[in-house]
Scaffold this active site. Sequence first.
Site, PDB file in Angstrom:
ATOM      1  N   GLU A 261       0.823  -1.206   0.000  1.00 17.47           N
ATOM      2  CA  GLU A 261       0.000   0.000   0.000  1.00 17.47           C
ATOM      3  C   GLU A 261       0.863   1.266   0.000  1.00 17.47           C
ATOM      4  OE1 GLU A 261      -3.775  -0.982   2.189  1.00 17.47           O
ATOM      5  OE2 GLU A 261      -3.455   1.038   2.967  1.00 17.47           O
TER       6      GLU A 261
ATOM      7  N   HIS B 244       7.555 -26.571   0.289  1.00 20.32           N
ATOM      8  CA  HIS B 244       6.907 -27.670  -0.422  1.00 20.32           C
ATOM      9  C   HIS B 244       5.784 -27.177  -1.321  1.00 20.32           C
ATOM     10  CE1 HIS B 244       9.187 -30.707   1.818  1.00 20.32           C
ATOM     11  NE2 HIS B 244       9.221 -29.757   2.729  1.00 20.32           N
TER      12      HIS B 244
ATOM     13  N   LYS C 279     -13.156   2.399  -1.458  1.00 19.72           N
ATOM     14  CA  LYS C 279     -14.051   2.794  -0.351  1.00 19.72           C
ATOM     15  C   LYS C 279     -15.170   3.688  -0.889  1.00 19.72           C
ATOM     16  CE  LYS C 279     -10.919   2.744   3.698  1.00 19.72           C
ATOM     17  NZ  LYS C 279     -10.364   3.486   4.823  1.00 19.72           N
TER      18      LYS C 279
HETATM   19  O1  PA5 Z   1      -3.122   1.776   5.950  1.00 21.73           O
HETATM   20  C1  PA5 Z   1      -4.211   2.296   5.768  1.00 21.73           C
HETATM   21  O2  PA5 Z   1      -4.376   3.511   5.903  1.00 21.73           O
HETATM   22  C2  PA5 Z   1      -5.442   1.478   5.427  1.00 21.73           C
HETATM   23  O3  PA5 Z   1      -5.150   0.171   5.121  1.00 21.73           O
HETATM   24  C3  PA5 Z   1      -6.406   1.497   6.595  1.00 21.73           C
HETATM   25  O4  PA5 Z   1      -5.787   0.985   7.730  1.00 21.73           O
HETATM   26  C4  PA5 Z   1      -7.672   0.707   6.319  1.00 21.73           C
HETATM   27  O5  PA5 Z   1      -8.263   1.114   5.126  1.00 21.73           O
HETATM   28  C5  PA5 Z   1      -8.676   0.905   7.458  1.00 21.73           C
HETATM   29  O6  PA5 Z   1      -8.917   2.260   7.650  1.00 21.73           O
HETATM   30  P1  PA5 Z   1      -9.511   2.813   8.986  1.00 21.73           P
HETATM   31  O7  PA5 Z   1      -8.561   2.534  10.098  1.00 21.73           O
HETATM   32  O8  PA5 Z   1      -9.698   4.269   8.750  1.00 21.73           O
HETATM   33  O9  PA5 Z   1     -10.805   2.098   9.201  1.00 21.73           O
END
Ligand code: PA5
Length: 489
Positions: free
Chosen positions: A315, A344, A458
């Site tokens: 990410e 394996h 989202k």
């Molecule tokens: O790293 C990130 O920002 C995302 O993966 C969030 O953690 C994830 O989308 C969840 O978001 P939130 O904590 O706002 O619910």
Amino acid sequence: MAQIKKKVTKPAKVETQLPQITFDYNNMMASHIGEEGLRLADFETSKDDYKSAFNYVKMHRGTEWLRWTELPYNQLEKRGEEQSIVSEILETAKQIRKDAEYFVVLGIGGSALGPMAVFQALCNLRHNDLKRAKRGAPKFYVEDNVDPERMNSLFGVIDLKKTVFNVITKSGSTSETMSQFLIIWDILKAEFGDEAKNHIVATTDAEKGNLIKIAKKEGIKTFVVPDGVGGRFSELCPVGLLPAAVLNIDIKKLLKGAAAMDKRCKDADIKTNPALAAALTSYLAMKRGKNVSVMMPYADSLKLIADWYCQLWGESLGKNVTLDGTAVNVGQTPVKALGVTDQHSQIQLYTEGPFDKIITFISVENFRSDIVIPKSAQEYPNVAFLAEHTMGELIKTELLATEYALMKNKRMNATIKLPEVSAYTIGQLLEFFMLETAYAGALLNIDTFNQPGVEEGKNATYALFGRTGYEEKAFEINSAPKKLGAFIV
Ligand code: PA5
């Protein structure tokens, strides 16, 4: 008969060395894997790049989206007249341990992967199967999906009266987490009325989002995800610290380990800064088309650390534009694997498949317990050779063998070595990966800390569910090409 007294000399006090993790990148180098590997000259040529990446992180630390760099220190500090966040967490955790037999995290992505990884690393691998006295803490569940069957099955194993939920969402608006919260809150209200709030703790932004508003209105205990701490960089704030403390994990040691790693990463010198060395070698590998990064711990306790790493790396680095607006498509696809299990299933591909990956192993020097393989079946040489070795020796030897096989086949690989798995070394490991990611992002000249690709999904969900304010997005989705029957067989 007179007893002969032995003279006992007190051993000199030795300064106990704290266990330190290391990053071994020998097998990334041409000296070990030939023409596929990196050369010292490559480091020399990239000196300006990695020095400026280091300086970028140094300059921005403690500000904007790099406020997570201060967590190893500020979570332990008193807040004016108020106690430290860690003290408040420890108090709450103690109460939860007293009241609850089940502790359930509701969260997703960065709000779930860290708590899961640290739980698996530092609690008994069969925690939930142990008797309470042995566990010393509630059973632990993390609900990080909106699969209805899974949520329903949770209700089959918990007793609501003895359950505390921890809803974690930085934004306070993620559909998955908020829908879980709404379901649980409704049930708790129906069951316990005004006492419902005793069964839930919210960890979220201090002001933004809906969760904080609901929590304040309903009198739910809250912890804050600090400003400038994004989901995947949030394990060392209440997001990860509260679940860990409930599970009796030593969160002060976790933070001290992270601080120790942070201090080791204070110079722009790849000979002393392990996170910078790791970022640079990965960056140079990416430039040579190594588009896949396999994370392969050789310990079940670290299996979910690989999951956490995959989110962090994927990410943070998968971006389509540089900081100066140039269009790019960068990043490395993170892949999780487990040693020896995946020897394996995956290793054949890593050894002989395309030259498109780097493999990072995580090794453990001293396992917390071990088992000797008995000396039986000596008449069968194919198994007799195992006798009197331990399982710990076997798993470590298999890692050496795999490293060797990859090296022989000219495959870039590196090993992160943990002397032991403890709160202190896990703190180091988490900080190492976060700093490595920050340096790698700076080397790639991208915004490491945003996630427009995630936001897109989202927003599309909000639009498809008819949320007010997302009408334009709904129109855009409806105008996209429709699926054709011709391509469905
Ligand atoms: O790293 C990130 O920002 C995302 O993966 C969030 O953690 C994830 O989308 C969840 O978001 P939130 O904590 O706002 O619910």
